[in-house]
Design a protein around this motif. Structure first.
Motif, mmCIF file in Angstrom:
data_model
loop_
_atom_site.group_PDB
_atom_site.id
_atom_site.type_symbol
_atom_site.label_atom_id
_atom_site.label_comp_id
_atom_site.label_asym_id
_atom_site.label_seq_id
_atom_site.Cartn_x
_atom_site.Cartn_y
_atom_site.Cartn_z
ATOM 1 N N ILE A 783 56.310 -7.631 6.159
ATOM 2 C CA ILE A 783 56.583 -8.908 6.533
ATOM 3 C C ILE A 783 55.966 -10.193 5.078
ATOM 4 C CG2 ILE A 783 57.512 -11.268 7.561
ATOM 5 C CD1 ILE A 783 57.213 -9.279 9.937
ATOM 6 N N LEU A 784 55.165 -9.925 5.719
ATOM 7 C CA LEU A 784 54.191 -10.939 4.813
ATOM 8 C C LEU A 784 54.163 -10.452 3.010
ATOM 9 C CD1 LEU A 784 50.870 -11.451 6.132
ATOM 10 C CD2 LEU A 784 52.748 -13.099 5.342
ATOM 11 N N ALA A 785 54.718 -9.781 2.771
ATOM 12 C CA ALA A 785 54.288 -8.855 1.296
ATOM 13 C C ALA A 785 56.464 -9.393 0.996
ATOM 14 C CB ALA A 785 54.784 -7.529 1.192
ATOM 15 N N LEU A 786 57.366 -8.856 2.409
ATOM 16 C CA LEU A 786 58.697 -10.075 1.635
ATOM 17 C C LEU A 786 59.094 -11.206 1.371
ATOM 18 C CD1 LEU A 786 60.407 -6.958 4.129
ATOM 19 C CD2 LEU A 786 60.490 -7.563 1.630
ATOM 20 N N ALA A 787 58.410 -11.461 2.215
ATOM 21 C CA ALA A 787 58.331 -12.875 1.943
ATOM 22 C C ALA A 787 57.991 -13.563 0.917
ATOM 23 C CB ALA A 787 57.584 -13.834 3.220
ATOM 24 N N LYS A 788 56.365 -13.024 0.198
ATOM 25 C CA LYS A 788 56.170 -13.904 -0.926
ATOM 26 C C LYS A 788 56.562 -13.271 -2.248
ATOM 27 C CE LYS A 788 51.167 -13.591 0.868
ATOM 28 N NZ LYS A 788 49.804 -12.354 1.330
ATOM 29 N N GLU A 789 57.840 -12.172 -1.960
ATOM 30 C CA GLU A 789 58.056 -11.686 -2.839
ATOM 31 C C GLU A 789 59.384 -12.205 -3.030
ATOM 32 O OE1 GLU A 789 59.310 -7.314 -2.976
ATOM 33 O OE2 GLU A 789 61.147 -8.323 -3.427
ATOM 34 N N LYS A 790 59.699 -13.084 -2.407
ATOM 35 C CA LYS A 790 61.617 -13.411 -1.640
ATOM 36 C C LYS A 790 60.823 -15.362 -2.520
ATOM 37 C CE LYS A 790 65.814 -15.033 -0.311
ATOM 38 N NZ LYS A 790 65.849 -14.086 -1.053
ATOM 39 N N VAL A 791 59.893 -15.459 -2.230
ATOM 40 C CA VAL A 791 59.676 -17.263 -2.987
ATOM 41 C C VAL A 791 58.489 -16.936 -3.432
ATOM 42 C CG1 VAL A 791 60.219 -18.040 -0.549
ATOM 43 C CG2 VAL A 791 57.822 -17.323 -1.000
ATOM 44 N N ALA A 792 58.416 -16.142 -4.756
ATOM 45 C CA ALA A 792 57.512 -15.432 -5.209
ATOM 46 C C ALA A 792 57.302 -16.907 -6.912
ATOM 47 C CB ALA A 792 57.809 -14.384 -6.647
ATOM 48 N N LYS A 793 58.617 -17.280 -7.181
ATOM 49 C CA LYS A 793 57.935 -18.455 -8.145
ATOM 50 C C LYS A 793 58.178 -19.791 -7.512
ATOM 51 C CE LYS A 793 63.195 -20.775 -6.737
ATOM 52 N NZ LYS A 793 64.315 -21.020 -7.706
ATOM 53 N N TYR A 794 57.496 -19.681 -6.312
ATOM 54 C CA TYR A 794 57.322 -21.035 -5.636
ATOM 55 C C TYR A 794 55.675 -20.961 -5.647
ATOM 56 C CZ TYR A 794 61.687 -22.310 -4.180
ATOM 57 O OH TYR A 794 62.720 -22.959 -4.348
ATOM 58 N N LEU A 795 55.431 -19.976 -5.727
ATOM 59 C CA LEU A 795 53.560 -19.484 -5.848
ATOM 60 C C LEU A 795 52.869 -19.659 -6.487
ATOM 61 C CD1 LEU A 795 53.999 -16.785 -2.814
ATOM 62 C CD2 LEU A 795 53.720 -18.983 -2.538
ATOM 63 N N GLU A 796 53.499 -19.669 -8.053
ATOM 64 C CA GLU A 796 52.276 -19.439 -9.072
ATOM 65 C C GLU A 796 52.069 -20.203 -9.023
ATOM 66 O OE1 GLU A 796 55.339 -18.945 -12.768
ATOM 67 O OE2 GLU A 796 56.348 -17.973 -11.435
ATOM 68 N N GLY A 797 50.982 -19.742 -9.382
ATOM 69 C CA GLY A 797 49.771 -21.079 -9.496
ATOM 70 C C GLY A 797 49.235 -21.379 -8.336
ATOM 71 N N LYS A 798 49.136 -21.451 -7.178
ATOM 72 C CA LYS A 798 49.080 -20.879 -6.189
ATOM 73 C C LYS A 798 48.023 -20.405 -5.552
ATOM 74 C CE LYS A 798 51.724 -24.907 -6.916
ATOM 75 N NZ LYS A 798 52.338 -26.510 -7.114
ATOM 76 N N THR A 799 47.524 -21.065 -4.299
ATOM 77 C CA THR A 799 46.945 -20.220 -3.559
ATOM 78 C C THR A 799 47.260 -20.709 -2.565
ATOM 79 O OG1 THR A 799 45.619 -21.923 -4.575
ATOM 80 C CG2 THR A 799 44.162 -20.047 -3.495
ATOM 81 N N ILE A 800 47.300 -19.060 -1.029
ATOM 82 C CA ILE A 800 47.668 -19.199 -0.209
ATOM 83 C C ILE A 800 46.240 -19.601 0.084
ATOM 84 C CG2 ILE A 800 49.024 -17.731 1.273
ATOM 85 C CD1 ILE A 800 49.923 -17.137 -0.532
ATOM 86 N N ILE A 801 46.873 -20.534 1.280
ATOM 87 C CA ILE A 801 45.843 -20.851 2.325
ATOM 88 C C ILE A 801 46.041 -20.502 3.764
ATOM 89 C CG2 ILE A 801 43.998 -22.539 0.980
ATOM 90 C CD1 ILE A 801 45.943 -24.867 2.924
#
Length: 817
Positions: A783-801
């Motif tokens: 689920i987490l993998a799918l979710a990260k893929e879905k919103v990849a553009k928002y995650l660029e250059g950020k750290t998931i804490i």
RNA sequence: GCGGAUGUGGUGAAAUUGGUAUACACGCCAGACUUAGGAUCUGGUGCCGCAAGGCGUGGAGGUUCAAGUCCUCUCAUCCGCACCA
């Protein structure tokens, strides 16, 4: 077949009538539900408020019938009362004829709305049979000392020419006609409701689960219990001699004994006995007497406007300090609360403060806020606090010192802990014709005696002249002549009739009487124990105090008379909101009424019922909306038309859920969701609007698929859910396709809620950014993998804490940078 | 003054234990069919913005990964009681 509301509705109304479809069973081993709407006054025609009231109770009644309960859903008419007489005065009709014509008309309206009332228990409180049993109860109550006759100052409505109960005086005016009330000294019958003050208050706790808080609070305030200290203020020697030793002291009551050292004057009500004595014995100047008389004759509303007072030239002795304190008359002191006299502490009471400022009386502060300086230069300090200038009590807080001061008064035997109530005894005599006669006789030798029970009912004479002047019974040439029930001598019947609230205080018990009991008794104890308490009582909030308090009182009285053995009559109370149009209450004077008959004629009863239950939750106000009514009508038409998708069946179709396609599965799920919702709504929430919305959703989902079995099963369930709301349409569909077999308890099928795929929301820092589709088996990591893929553009250059997965709901990713 | 409630789109209103705000309907817009109708059916419709995006549950703070929902303060409206000592 086209939907023809009037044809369908007439057909089923006849069917229900011919088949006695809604008569409760006399088998007292069955599970029961007593569903009651507050019964109407037969004013002439139903209004939308009535339609709403009975649509709610009818939905409840029909639902519980479907669930297999033995349902009592009765209807009657609260048919005594002034409007019948006013109509008589206005257009020369007879109150009885006017009343019963109206009842006939309104009954037809009720049945044309399809309400499932028990026809065999219909009644009107002006029926002689009802009067007979009521008079019998009145005699019982008199014997128990719960009814008494006394002379007193009463509320007199000069327009209605009758006495009113305190509860019926609103802002100093008649609750019915708005005429300012006058005070009149008369004989009057009272119910000793104050004997039950504590119980009426304490038992409100029992009702917390089933009654709206607002109503409980209103009753609590009305009873108005307050605890405090009562003590005598003794006159000084000079005052004693002025009063010729006729009065040695007077009694005062305070809820703030902690302020007692701040007393700087005392005040009597203008009606106080000491004042009356001084007037009668000319102990005051003519000018002062004139002032007092004026004060007494000022209406209660005007008396509230400005504080006025007169010094009496008397002094009392402060019980603790021994200092003399002047006695005043003050217009804000009420004769009918406490003892009609107060100790005044201007420093710590707003009223006393205003008065002291106006008449330049000393303001002695004795309480201050903790850790603050006392300041009463601008306003009184009315909070609790710490005592000073209070002798041995200095430094104590208010609460503690109240206890100690009361204790000290009690030890010295100069005062006592006392409880006061705002609730007064209920004055019930009315000097009018159209009411239940009070079954008493005035005999010259025996005094006030009761009529013999075997002579009941004491019925009203038909030949009366009603012209609005005086009591028609008093003016009747012969009616009041009778024989004393004790000595047999010529005597005179009581010509006062009872307040109509007496009838409505026990009608719900009368409904428990089976057709076999009706003539013989008011009810039997067995019937009462079975049917009571009322499971659902539905009515307007305007009865929050009067009717509901009186009905509770009567229940307790009947219990103490041995007629029943419970304490409270109504388990659940549902107070419906008003019906509004253009933002204000529908009323004839505003010309914004909608006539139920016209709606029934144009759209049918089912449309009216559906709109009323759909537009708002029952406790809220309901704004009438013509186009929304149209919308409800369209839904019923659609519901009726699409029934053609059903395949006739006598049993619920069996469906293999796994073989269905996506749309078919969704349709089934929506249908069963609607069913679940309906159970919740009828059992706990009463938000019929959400239940109806659920059915509409299910209909929309059914319409997106074409499986005949799914349609049939859907209608099997939906027609059952909707039957309490739109009974005619549902019975018609049910008869046509299901041989009426589906109008019963429906079981939820859990398999439809098993999801193949689940949509999860994907949020970043709590903000929704997308959706993913998963199955119940998908692991958290996937689920987490799918979710990260879905919103990849928002995650660029950020750290998931932080990563949060809420099963079946959403994924939330917390990011930084 | 005291007590009770309510505040969410243009409107009536949903949101069960904090978990994708605006379900369902009305209205509005567009389309289809048509005997051109205020019928029926289909689709669209929170706000700002061309868009990306931003903003949104009376207002201001707070707790929380997350608030219409919980906490504090505040405003508005409605209802009831009200000089009750």
């Amino acid at each position: 077949m086209q939907y023809n509301s009037s044809e369908i509705e007439k057909k089923w109304q006849n069917y229900w009538k011919e088949n006695d479809s809604f008569e409760p069973s006399e088998d007292f081993t069955l599970d029961k539900k007593y569903i009651l709407s507050m019964f109407p006054f037969p004013s002439g025609r139903l209004h939308m408020g009535h339609v709403r009231n009975y649509s709610i109770s009818d939905a409840l009644a029909r639902y519980h019938r479907q669930q297999g309960k033995n349902v009592l859903h009765p209807i009657g008419f609260d048919s005594f009362g002034m409007p019948a007489e006013n109509a008589a005065i206005k257009n020369g009709s007879h109150p009885k004829g006017w009343t019963y014509d109206n009842i006939d008309y309104m009954k037809n309206e009720f049945y044309s709305l399809g309400f499932s009332f028990s026809r065999k228990r219909e009644m009107a409180t002006s029926d002689e049979l009802y009067t007979k049993f009521e008079q019998s109860f009145i005699i019982d109550m008199y014997e128990k000392g719960l009814l008494y006759r006394e002379k007193g100052m009463l509320n007199w409505c000069p327009n209605d020419q009758t006495v009113l109960a305190n509860e019926q005086v609103v802002d100093g005016c008649c609750w019915r006609c708005d005429t300012p009330i006058e005070k009149k000294d008369m004989n009057q019958y009272y119910f000793k409701i104050t004997q039950y003050s504590d119980e009426l208050l304490d038992d409100l706790k029992e009702l917390e689960k089933g009654w709206p808080k607002q109503v409980l609070t209103m009753q609590e305030n009305w009873i108005g219990k307050s605890n405090g200290l009562a003590f005598d203020l003794l006159f000084d020697d000079t005052s004693l001699s002025i009063l010729d030793n006729k009065f040695k002291s007077f009694d005062v009551f305070t809820t703030r004994p902690d302020t007692i050292y701040g007393v700087s004057y005392t005040a009597l009500a203008p009606e106080h006995a000491i004042v009356t004595y001084m007037i009668e014995n000319k102990l005051l100047s003519d000018a002062v007497i004139a002032e007092i008389t004026k004060m007494k004759n000022t209406s209660s509303i005007d008396r509230q406007k400005v504080k006025e007072g007169i010094a009496l030239g008397l002094n009392v002795v402060h019980p603790l300090t021994g200092k003399t304190v002047p006695v005043w008359i003050a217009n804000f002191v009420l004769m009918d609360y406490g003892s009609g006299a107060v100790m005044a502490v201007p420093a710590h009471d707003d009223r006393d403060y205003d008065f002291a400022k106006k008449y330049d009386l000393p303001i002695n502060a004795v309480i201050k806020a903790k850790d603050a300086e006392s300041d009463v230069s601008k306003t009184a300090f009315t909070d609790a606090g710490v005592l000073f200038n209070s002798g041995e009590f200095d430094g104590l807080n208010s609460k503690k010192s109240q206890y100690n001061i009361i204790k000290m008064f009690e030890e010295k035997k100069i005062g006592a802990k006392t409880t006061n109530y705002k609730l007064k005894d209920w004055g019930v005599s009315r000097q009018r014709y159209w009411g239940a006669p009070i079954p008493f006789i005035h005999c010259e030798d025996c005094g006030l005696v009761m009529e013999k029970k075997e002579n009941l009912p004491i019925a009203l004479p038909d030949d009366v002249e009603i012209n609005g002047e005086g009591s028609p019974l008093e003016n009747h040439p012969t009616w009041k002549n009778c024989k004393c029930s004790q000595c047999g001598k010529e005597a005179v019947r009581e010509t006062d009739t009872m307040d109509t609230f007496v009838q409505s205080s026990w009608y719900f018990l009368r409904f428990c009487a089976s057709p076999e009991t009706l003539e013989k008794a008011a009810f039997t104890k067995e019937e009462i124990s079975y049917w009571m308490g009322v499971d659902h009582y539905v009515g307007g909030i305007e009865h929050a105090i009067l009717h509901l308090l009186y009905a509770r009182f009567f229940t307790k009285v009947f219990r103490d008379l041995g007629y029943l053995d419970f304490d409270e009559p109504f388990d659940k109370l549902l107070t419906q909101g008003m019906v509004l149009k253009d933002g204000t209450k529908m009323s004839k004077s505003k010309g914004n009424t909608v006539d139920p008959d016209a709606i029934i004629e144009k759209y049918g009863a089912d449309t009216a019922r559906l709109f009323i239950l759909f537009a708002a939750p029952p406790t809220q106000e309901l704004e009438w909306n013509d186009s929304a009514v149209e919308g409800s009508h369209k839904f019923i038409k659609r519901f009726f038309d699409r029934a053609s998708n059903i395949v006739k069946t006598d049993t619920k179709p069996k469906i293999d859920h796994n073989s269905l396609n996506k749309e078919e599965k969704l349709a089934r799920k929506k249908v069963y969701e609607a069913l679940k919702r309906s159970e919740e709504v009828f059992k706990e929430r009463y938000t019929f609007n959400t239940m109806i919305a659920g059915v509409m959703e299910a209909m929309n989902a059914l319409n997106l698929q074409s499986n005949a079995d799914v349609w049939s099963e859907g209608y099997w369930i939906l027609a059952s859910i909707m039957e309490p709301v739109i009974p005619h349409t549902c019975w018609d569909i049910s008869m046509e396709y299901f041989s009426l077999n589906n109008l019963s308890k429906q079981e939820v099928v859990e398999e439809v809620f098993v999801e193949d795929s689940i949509t999860l929301g994907v949020a970043i820092n709590g903000k929704n950014r997308g959706e993913i589709e998963v199955t119940p088996q998908t692991s958290k990591d996937e689920i987490l993998a799918l979710a990260k893929e879905k919103v990849a553009k928002y995650l660029e250059g950020k750290t998931i804490i932080k990563e949060i997965v809420v099963p079946k709901k959403l994924v939330n990713l917390v990011i930084k940078g």
